[in-house]
Write an enzyme that holds these catalytic residues in place. Structure first.
Site, PDB file in Angstrom:
ATOM      1  CB  CYS A  68       1.163  58.884  13.436  1.00 34.76           C
ATOM      2  SG  CYS A  68       1.718  57.743  14.730  1.00 34.76           S
ATOM      3  CD  GLU A 127       9.076  67.986  43.727  1.00 36.11           C
ATOM      4  OE1 GLU A 127       8.233  67.082  43.805  1.00 36.11           O
ATOM      5  OE2 GLU A 127       9.925  68.053  42.824  1.00 36.11           O
ATOM      6  CE  LYS A 170      23.056  79.691  47.550  1.00 37.75           C
ATOM      7  NZ  LYS A 170      22.813  78.738  46.449  1.00 37.75           N
ATOM      8  CG  LEU A 212      26.877  80.364  52.137  1.00 37.51           C
ATOM      9  CD1 LEU A 212      26.477  81.557  51.278  1.00 37.51           C
ATOM     10  CD2 LEU A 212      27.866  80.797  53.204  1.00 37.51           C
ATOM     11  CB  CYS A 258       4.905  57.378  18.935  1.00 38.88           C
ATOM     12  SG  CYS A 258       4.193  56.914  17.333  1.00 38.88           S
ATOM     13  CG  ASN A 272      16.266  74.284  42.904  1.00 37.86           C
ATOM     14  OD1 ASN A 272      16.917  73.257  42.990  1.00 37.86           O
ATOM     15  ND2 ASN A 272      16.606  75.282  42.114  1.00 37.86           N
ATOM     16  NE  ARG A 294      29.913  73.148  47.981  1.00 41.44           N
ATOM     17  CZ  ARG A 294      29.389  72.096  48.581  1.00 41.44           C
ATOM     18  NH1 ARG A 294      29.321  70.942  47.949  1.00 41.44           N
ATOM     19  NH2 ARG A 294      28.941  72.165  49.827  1.00 41.44           N
ATOM     20  CD  GLU A 306      28.525  79.028  41.764  1.00 45.79           C
ATOM     21  OE1 GLU A 306      27.591  78.217  41.744  1.00 45.79           O
ATOM     22  OE2 GLU A 306      29.358  79.089  42.700  1.00 45.79           O
TER      23      GLU A 306
END
Length: 658
Positions: free
Chosen positions: A391, A33, A103, A80, A408, A31, A124, A158
């Site tokens: 290992c 970035e 929110k 928003l 591995c 978020n 949505r 939500e």
């Protein structure tokens, strides 16, 4: 020209990130970035006076997936406008009263009630068109199916999964790599399931926050008060987002209260929402192409701290995947001390250009999960380990789609063994109580276990086990009883328990049914034949084939089966009208509890249920035979009959079953 090129570059990056997040339930950037790149794009658009048609500042999300019916919203679900500046939020409110609320970080859903009954639930989606999830909404933990109000009510809220529920679900999953990544992704996947039984198990909850439409005049009915809308919704049985009434004089204190509360808040939240209390005033402001003007989002200013990267730890898993973890000098973030953060995979590691001694900034995503925000030094000097840290076996860099990861390659890696045995004894596999990872590690270290079959011969080590710390005669007897109980199981559970990459319990069941539980047929099938299994595909088919094409794996599997008593799935093939026929089931049902119940009935009578319509399909069962869904269209193209549930019962089961 450089500005325009940068804008186009930003639009491409941001749209890819949004598509991954909203349409594919995965994250390719944090978020932090995303917000930084978004803000850079907004600034460039202001400076140039130019906005491209595909800019995320004027578009809303992406098209939803095809598996669920789609429906256009009666009014667009706009995003928003947002700010991270508290003073800006204060100035936005001006001399008005407002409601400040959480929110929530889940999936927005629109509900429609008529005559007091829940009629429809739609996601949505892209803001214009969403997915119909009515059956799934009906199993939300706290959603009323019937309300006192008899008029038409359309509201938004939500759907979320609480942290406590998320952690409980993850705690029940033994293998770390099989655990869910975060509540938001789990919630998104849960409410978009085709089978609402899965949704019901995920403890999804709904919190209402606004009206879309209402039979009455909102201004008169609620005395022009947004708060009275919340009071009304509570009276109808809805849980609503917590809110505080604020003015310019009190809003900063209210934000501080929320900031303290989020440390222990059980519901995922990525900020706050401020809405005008005056309904008429808010409506009079109208909207922009993307944002309504009666509300604004406040996103937390991530608390970043500079620190020094000390090392990268490499943590192997049962599948061989070796995950990088950043270890840095401890810093205080959001009231706690942090010194570690997951780097996720090699692609992220290289994208951050990490090197030992680099100066990095770290933050908590949504004030919860430690993440690296930036690398201020960028020495890019981390070398991938050539051998596994557990290992000493050789490692290999592999790429799947756009993600590089380290593995591995030693099949006998101790880390793989512990994780593999832990998965094998897990709840959805053989379900053997009393075998924690710590106990399994001790048993492996003492040489009690070499293959899964050895679990059923622990009696040979009774004296050694009863003398071990934490064990006594009673603990030993309880363990042996759990092992003996686990001998009675099913073939899908056994296949899932083997830990074949990507093969979950549901996939295992589908494969077993495809081959009528004939083990030899399954083990001799090639990738092409396995790929024909509905819902499997080439990637999973190859993983299944490669596992059993390994002679040692096949030998150990057959030895394991000698220890087990497999329950047989009974199939009644006497009904010629269903036996050998292929059906596709879609939409809601009236006579069966859910689609799985109908699927089990058909398969129990020798039929087959697939997820897509093909030339092999006998009939598509859909109560909405006039639907323009992709399945109905495909059926029409192939001249496959579309029948209702009742028609299916009459034609294939007999009228007396209605």
């Amino acid at each position: 020209m450089k500005q325009l090129e940068r804008m186009k570059e930003l639009i491409t990056i941001l749209n890819e990130a949004s598509k991954a997040y909203y349409a594919q339930d995965r994250e390719i950037m944090s978020n932090y970035e995303y917000d930084a790149l978004y803000d850079e794009l907004v600034q460039l658009e202001k400076e140039t006076g130019m906005v491209f048609s595909d800019s995320p500042t004027v578009t809303v999300g992406f098209e939803s997936v095809d598996e669920l019916p789609k429906e256009r919203h009666e009014t667009p679900m706009l995003s928003l406008g947002k700010t991270k500046d508290r003073e800006e939020l204060k100035q936005w409110l001006a001399d008005k009263e407002g409601l400040l609320s959480w929110k929530l970080d889940g999936l927005t859903v629109v509900l429609t009630y008529e005559a007091g009954m829940l009629q429809k639930a739609v996601t949505r989606g892209n803001g214009e068109v969403g997915e119909v999830i009515t059956n799934n909404a009906k199993v939300f933990k706290n959603l009323p199916h019937k309300i006192p109000y008899q008029g038409k009510l359309v509201l938004r809220g939500e759907a979320v999964i609480r942290y406590s529920d998320f952690e409980r679900m993850n705690a029940s999953i033994e293998a770390e790599e099989d655990r869910y990544k975060n509540p938001r992704n789990l919630c998104s996947g849960s409410i978009r399931q085709l089978n609402n039984e899965i949704t019901a198990k995920r403890d999804v909850r709904f919190y209402a926050f606004s009206f879309v439409s209402f039979s009455e005049d909102e201004t008169e009915f609620f005395h022009n008060s947004k708060e009275k809308q919340f009071v009304f919704l509570k009276a109808q049985g809805f849980e609503v987002v917590d809110y505080k009434k604020v003015t310019q004089a009190t809003i900063l204190d209210a934000i501080e209260e929320y900031e303290k509360a989020i440390q222990t808040f059980d519901i995922p939240s990525d900020g706050l929402v401020l809405t005008y209390e005056d309904i008429a005033y808010g409506k009079s402001l109208g909207r922009t192409a993307k944002f309504p003007r009666d509300s604004i989002a406040f996103k937390w200013q991530d608390e970043c701290r500079e620190t020094k990267l000390l090392s990268i730890e490499w943590s192997p898993s049962r599948t061989g995947l070796i995950n990088p973890v950043a270890v840095f000098e401890p810093v205080e973030l959001e009231g706690t001390t942090v010194s570690r953060a997951s780097v996720h995979n090699v692609s992220v590691l290289r994208g951050l250009k990490l090197g030992i001694g680099d100066t990095i900034t770290v933050y908590k995503a949504n004030m919860i999960i430690p993440q690296i925000a930036e690398n201020l030094t960028g020495s890019n000097s981390i070398e991938l380990p050539a051998v596994c840290p557990v290992c000493g076996g050789k490692t290999k860099l592999e790429q799947v789609n756009d993600t590089q990861s380290l593995y591995c390659m030693n099949p006998d890696c101790d880390a793989k063994k512990v994780k593999a045995f832990s998965h094998f004894v897990g709840r959805d596999a053989l379900n053997i109580d009393g075998l924690s990872e710590a106990t399994l590690e001790k048993f492996l270290g003492k040489g009690f276990l070499h293959s899964f079959r050895d679990l059923f011969h622990l009696k040979r080590f009774q004296n050694e086990i009863t003398q071990m710390e934490g064990f006594g005669e009673k603990s030993y007897q309880n363990l042996i009883a759990a092992v003996e109980k686990a001998r009675n199981t099913t073939l899908p559970r056994v296949i899932y328990a083997l830990g074949i990459t990507g093969i979950g319990l549901a996939n295992a069941k589908v494969i077993c049914r495809e081959f009528q539980y004939d083990i030899e047929k399954m083990l001799s099938a090639d990738v092409e034949r396995l790929s024909e299994t509905d819902g499997v595909g080439e990637v999973l088919a190859k993983a299944f084939y490669d596992y059993f094409n390994n002679a040692e794996n096949a030998r150990q599997f057959k030895e394991l089966l000698c220890e087990l008593v497999l329950e047989q799935e009974t199939v009644d093939t006497s009904n010629d009208r269903i036996n050998g026929k292929v059906f596709v089931v879609t939409g809601s049902l009236q006579h069966f509890d859910n689609r799985d119940a109908l699927k089990e009935l058909i398969e129990g009578l020798g039929g087959k249920v697939t997820g897509s319509v093909t030339s092999k399909t006998t009939a598509l069962i859909n109560n909405d035979i006039t639907s323009t869904s992709s399945k109905n269209k495909k059926a029409a193209q192939l001249n496959i009959p579309v029948i209702t549930e009742e028609q299916f019962m009459q034609e294939y089961l007999g009228k007396e079953t209605i």
